[in-house]
Design a protein around this motif. Structure first.
Motif, PDB file in Angstrom:
ATOM      1  N   THR A  71       0.823  -1.223   0.000  1.00 25.92           N
ATOM      2  CA  THR A  71       0.000   0.000   0.000  1.00 25.92           C
ATOM      3  C   THR A  71       0.850   1.263   0.000  1.00 25.92           C
ATOM      4  O   THR A  71       0.315   2.367  -0.052  1.00 25.92           O
ATOM      5  CB  THR A  71      -0.872   0.036   1.263  1.00 25.92           C
ATOM      6  N   HIS A 114      -6.044   8.004   5.255  1.00 21.39           N
ATOM      7  CA  HIS A 114      -6.330   6.965   6.262  1.00 21.39           C
ATOM      8  C   HIS A 114      -6.908   7.561   7.531  1.00 21.39           C
ATOM      9  O   HIS A 114      -7.636   6.893   8.267  1.00 21.39           O
ATOM     10  CB  HIS A 114      -5.063   6.161   6.562  1.00 21.39           C
ATOM     11  N   CYS A 121      -9.375   4.934   1.932  1.00 21.17           N
ATOM     12  CA  CYS A 121      -7.936   4.708   1.801  1.00 21.17           C
ATOM     13  C   CYS A 121      -7.651   3.243   1.452  1.00 21.17           C
ATOM     14  O   CYS A 121      -6.872   2.946   0.544  1.00 21.17           O
ATOM     15  CB  CYS A 121      -7.242   5.108   3.104  1.00 21.17           C
ATOM     16  N   ARG A 125      -5.812   2.038  -1.896  1.00 21.28           N
ATOM     17  CA  ARG A 125      -4.465   1.469  -1.778  1.00 21.28           C
ATOM     18  C   ARG A 125      -4.423  -0.052  -1.812  1.00 21.28           C
ATOM     19  O   ARG A 125      -3.379  -0.632  -2.069  1.00 21.28           O
ATOM     20  CB  ARG A 125      -3.800   1.971  -0.488  1.00 21.28           C
ATOM     21  N   PRO A 205       0.220   3.102   9.885  1.00 22.99           N
ATOM     22  CA  PRO A 205      -0.632   4.031  10.658  1.00 22.99           C
ATOM     23  C   PRO A 205      -1.836   3.357  11.297  1.00 22.99           C
ATOM     24  O   PRO A 205      -2.464   3.946  12.170  1.00 22.99           O
ATOM     25  CB  PRO A 205      -1.105   5.045   9.609  1.00 22.99           C
ATOM     26  N   CYS A 206      -2.173   2.159  10.872  1.00 19.12           N
ATOM     27  CA  CYS A 206      -3.428   1.530  11.311  1.00 19.12           C
ATOM     28  C   CYS A 206      -3.212   0.239  12.101  1.00 19.12           C
ATOM     29  O   CYS A 206      -4.156  -0.524  12.310  1.00 19.12           O
ATOM     30  CB  CYS A 206      -4.311   1.242  10.098  1.00 19.12           C
ATOM     31  N   TRP A 221      -7.027  -0.849  13.104  1.00 19.85           N
ATOM     32  CA  TRP A 221      -8.011   0.245  13.159  1.00 19.85           C
ATOM     33  C   TRP A 221      -8.704   0.301  14.529  1.00 19.85           C
ATOM     34  O   TRP A 221      -9.944   0.342  14.599  1.00 19.85           O
ATOM     35  CB  TRP A 221      -9.063   0.091  12.048  1.00 19.85           C
TER      36      TRP A 221
HETATM   37 FE1  SF4 Z   1      -4.903   3.140   4.367  1.00 16.23          FE
HETATM   38 FE2  SF4 Z   1      -4.776   2.210   6.876  1.00 16.23          FE
HETATM   39 FE3  SF4 Z   1      -6.125   0.881   4.943  1.00 16.23          FE
HETATM   40 FE4  SF4 Z   1      -3.475   0.987   4.929  1.00 16.23          FE
HETATM   41  S1  SF4 Z   1      -4.793  -0.034   6.473  1.00 16.23           S
HETATM   42  S2  SF4 Z   1      -4.760   1.234   3.173  1.00 16.23           S
HETATM   43  S3  SF4 Z   1      -3.092   3.097   5.668  1.00 16.23           S
HETATM   44  S4  SF4 Z   1      -6.619   2.885   5.856  1.00 16.23           S
END
Ligand code: SF4
Length: 243
Positions: A71, A114, A121, A125, A205-206, A221
């Motif tokens: 991603t 995100h 997102c 991605r 980030p997640c 998340w």
């Molecule tokens: Fe975007 Fe987070 Fe999904 Fe990755 S896990 S594609 S950063 S929302």
């Protein structure tokens, strides 16, 4: 013997579920990769326990296409681990799937989508590039397990992906302990974040360590209703494959 494409997908899946019901994961994979299920790809995030399925496939058919969704938001350690694991296992057809650059510039120019809209997102991605990469395949192999979350507790062996393909989950009933024992017994490399207590690893980030007592995917998340990236859901009709 290959299952004829003229057999409706639902009936093919029923046949495969019955045929493979009492088989080991390795035997299911060997039969799936023998040509019975058409053209097959393995989908792998190179996450905490991915090495188990990757190892099994490498022992049966190392030229199997492995779709790895990058991603561009993954941990650097995941990218290093992917390279190392593929080398150790001798996998010969790793396909790194990336989001469309032009689309990124339009829809996530600052890389913060995100935060504002994680579903959008993931769609941009992961889901869109992934479904493009699946074009031409009849079947995909996933590493999903029933123990990972309550949403996956009734995961079947074979299922319809909703886009005209079959999907198989050979490790659906494997526990985290059994996966760990397999990794140890076969002396396989582990994702460095798994060693540090991350049982499910996605984008940086997640992804967080889960709260003790909660399921393996609760660190993905956290605090949001979202618990799947969406690659296991059908695409909206406008961008999906015609059935
Ligand atoms: Fe975007 Fe987070 Fe999904 Fe990755 S896990 S594609 S950063 S929302």
């Amino acid at each position: 013997m290959p299952l004829s494409p003229s057999i409706p997908l639902r009936d093919r899946i029923g046949l495969l579920n019955r045929h493979h019901r009492d088989m080991s994961a390795q035997d299911i994979l060997a039969d799936t990769l023998s040509g019975r299920a058409g053209k097959v790809a393995l989908v792998s995030a190179f996450g905490a326990h991915s090495i188990v399925l990757l190892h099994m496939v490498s022992e049966i058919a190392p030229k199997t296409p492995v779709l790895f969704i990058d991603t561009l938001m993954l941990f650097r350690s995941t990218l290093k681990y992917q390279t190392e694991a593929a080398r150790v296992l001798g996998l010969q057809d790793i396909r790194r799937i990336e989001p469309n650059t032009d689309e990124l510039l339009v829809r996530d120019v600052d890389g913060l989508l995100h935060q504002a809209d994680p579903d959008a997102c993931c769609h941009l991605r992961k889901v869109e590039p992934f479904h493009q990469a699946l074009e031409g395949f009849d079947t995909w192999i996933t590493g999903r397990k029933q123990h990972q979350s309550s949403d996956r507790s009734d995961l079947p062996l074979w299922e319809d992906d909703g886009l005209g393909r079959a999907k198989v989950n050979p490790l659906r009933d494997w526990s985290a302990q059994r996966l760990g024992a397999y990794i140890q017994d076969h002396d396989l490399p582990r994702h460095p974040l798994a060693e540090r207590g991350f049982p499910s690893i996605g984008c940086e980030p997640c992804t967080f360590r889960p709260t003790p007592g909660l399921d393996a995917r609760s660190g993905r998340w956290p605090g949001q209703k979202k618990n799947e990236c969406g690659i296991h859901l059908p695409l909206p009709a406008k961008s999906g494959r015609t059935q």
